[in-house]
Design an enzyme around this catalytic site. Structure first.
Site, PDB file in Angstrom:
ATOM      1  N   ASP A   1     -26.983  44.653  41.715  1.00  0.00           N
ATOM      2  CA  ASP A   1     -26.469  43.672  40.767  1.00  0.00           C
ATOM      3  C   ASP A   1     -26.433  42.292  41.421  1.00  0.00           C
ATOM      4  O   ASP A   1     -26.325  42.183  42.650  1.00  0.00           O
ATOM      5  CB  ASP A   1     -25.060  44.045  40.311  1.00  0.00           C
ATOM      6  CG  ASP A   1     -25.037  45.260  39.397  1.00  0.00           C
ATOM      7  OD1 ASP A   1     -26.110  45.597  38.849  1.00  0.00           O
ATOM      8  OD2 ASP A   1     -23.973  45.875  39.236  1.00  0.00           O
TER       9      ASP A   1
ATOM     10  N   TYR B   1     -22.410  52.079  50.621  1.00  0.00           N
ATOM     11  CA  TYR B   1     -21.843  50.798  50.214  1.00  0.00           C
ATOM     12  C   TYR B   1     -20.479  50.582  50.853  1.00  0.00           C
ATOM     13  O   TYR B   1     -19.753  51.553  51.133  1.00  0.00           O
ATOM     14  CB  TYR B   1     -21.652  50.747  48.691  1.00  0.00           C
ATOM     15  CG  TYR B   1     -22.916  50.903  47.885  1.00  0.00           C
ATOM     16  CD1 TYR B   1     -23.659  49.789  47.496  1.00  0.00           C
ATOM     17  CD2 TYR B   1     -23.363  52.164  47.492  1.00  0.00           C
ATOM     18  CE1 TYR B   1     -24.811  49.924  46.739  1.00  0.00           C
ATOM     19  CE2 TYR B   1     -24.524  52.308  46.745  1.00  0.00           C
ATOM     20  CZ  TYR B   1     -25.245  51.187  46.371  1.00  0.00           C
ATOM     21  OH  TYR B   1     -26.387  51.325  45.630  1.00  0.00           O
TER      22      TYR B   1
ATOM     23  N   ASP C   1     -16.240  45.065  36.711  1.00  0.00           N
ATOM     24  CA  ASP C   1     -16.145  44.279  37.939  1.00  0.00           C
ATOM     25  C   ASP C   1     -15.500  42.937  37.602  1.00  0.00           C
ATOM     26  O   ASP C   1     -15.239  42.638  36.428  1.00  0.00           O
ATOM     27  CB  ASP C   1     -17.521  44.100  38.605  1.00  0.00           C
ATOM     28  CG  ASP C   1     -18.523  43.380  37.711  1.00  0.00           C
ATOM     29  OD1 ASP C   1     -18.141  42.410  37.030  1.00  0.00           O
ATOM     30  OD2 ASP C   1     -19.703  43.777  37.698  1.00  0.00           O
TER      31      ASP C   1
ATOM     32  N   ARG D   1     -19.144  50.390  40.506  1.00  0.00           N
ATOM     33  CA  ARG D   1     -18.089  49.763  39.689  1.00  0.00           C
ATOM     34  C   ARG D   1     -17.427  50.775  38.761  1.00  0.00           C
ATOM     35  O   ARG D   1     -16.222  50.680  38.504  1.00  0.00           O
ATOM     36  CB  ARG D   1     -18.638  48.568  38.911  1.00  0.00           C
ATOM     37  CG  ARG D   1     -19.882  48.799  38.129  1.00  0.00           C
ATOM     38  CD  ARG D   1     -20.557  47.450  37.851  1.00  0.00           C
ATOM     39  NE  ARG D   1     -21.953  47.619  37.509  1.00  0.00           N
ATOM     40  CZ  ARG D   1     -22.421  47.562  36.265  1.00  0.00           C
ATOM     41  NH1 ARG D   1     -21.585  47.343  35.264  1.00  0.00           N
ATOM     42  NH2 ARG D   1     -23.692  47.703  36.029  1.00  0.00           N
TER      43      ARG D   1
END
Length: 286
Positions: free
Chosen positions: A38, A66, A80, A171
């Protein structure tokens, strides 16, 4: 130019922005990336150049790792902090309570894909429908969380490390953890620190590559993507059969191998089965 460059993607760039820019840098249209990030996310983005694009299909199923920040007490329509606020409430969660909830999100779990995603329903992207104010039913999908570690807690922010399977929405994971804690939550930061075989320590910041007088030096050979598989050298006759797309006899344990010519050229990712070696994918120059 052929090879793989590991980019440290900056914030506010899309993955497509990066590949479009690198087409000009490397002077070729044959460029693809391994795993969309993203715009708000940073970190490891493998970009495949030239004949290396033949390896993109093998990267689709690679695990990703991540580091993310989950902001508790806040929910948004995008899951988010870039989205519109839906709810906001006080947070009384302790690290011990957070750790207890994280246990329920390890292993195989079900996720409902977010509306703000590129998934398609009846030929339309969910994000396009969401921007029009529409919401459609999405079926839960199984994903695997191989690692979920609480790195720290500061105020209402949880810092998490997540190693997960293809198709995992971090997310959505943040949103679901916040919901399980009873206060809601959304993703505040996201950085990909590993993708497949490649780590953030190997990545070059995009701005460094764009300013480099010799960007080709950042290209890695495509066989680095398969470095966990054993390597073997073919005989001249076996190389000929490989280049012609034919299988050949080679007494080896069943499995997947990196096959090289006698001169060291990476020829193919190969499969050995019952003493017969065949091509999974060839990578030699024609």
């Amino acid at each position: 130019m052929n090879g793989i460059v590991i980019i440290d993607k900056p914030q506010d760039w899309t993955s497509q922005d990066v590949t479009a820019r690198l087409r000009r840098v490397f002077g070729t249209r044959r460029i693809g990336h391994g795993g969309t990030l993203d715009p708000m996310a940073t970190g490891v983005l493998p970009v495949f150049v030239g004949r290396a694009t033949r390896a993109v299909e093998f990267f689709e199923h690679a695990e990703k790792t991540y580091e993310t920040v989950l902001r508790l007490g806040l929910t948004t329509d995008t899951e988010d902090i870039t989205g519109s606020v839906l709810t906001e409430q006080p947070v009384t969660v302790t690290p011990r309570e957070a750790e207890a909830v994280l246990e329920h999100f390890r292993g195989e779990i079900l996720q409902v894909p977010p509306m703000y995603s590129a998934l398609k329903v009846n030929g339309q992207k969910l994000c396009d429908l969401a921007r029009k104010g529409r919401e459609v039913e999405r079926q839960p999908r199984p994903v695997t969380i191989h690692e979920l570690t609480l790195l720290g807690m500061e105020g209402r922010d949880l810092r998490l490390r997540v190693r997960c399977s293809k198709g995992t929405y971090i997310r959505t994971l943040c949103k679901d953890i916040g919901q399980a804690l009873g206060c809601g939550g959304c993703m505040a930061q996201l950085r990909r620190v590993a993708a497949g075989e490649y780590t953030i320590g190997e990545a070059v910041p995009l701005e460094v590559l764009l300013e480099a007088p010799d960007p080709e030096r950042y290209l890695r050979s495509v066989d680095t993507m398969f470095r966990n598989y054993p390597a073997l050298e073919l005989t001249p006759n076996q190389e000929t059969r490989c280049r012609n797309g034919n299988s050949f006899s080679r007494p080896l344990p069943d499995g997947t191998y990196r096959a090289y010519s006698p001169t060291g050229e990476f020829l193919m990712l190969a499969r050995s089965e019952n003493g017969i070696m065949s091509t999974i994918k060839s990578f030699f120059d024609i």
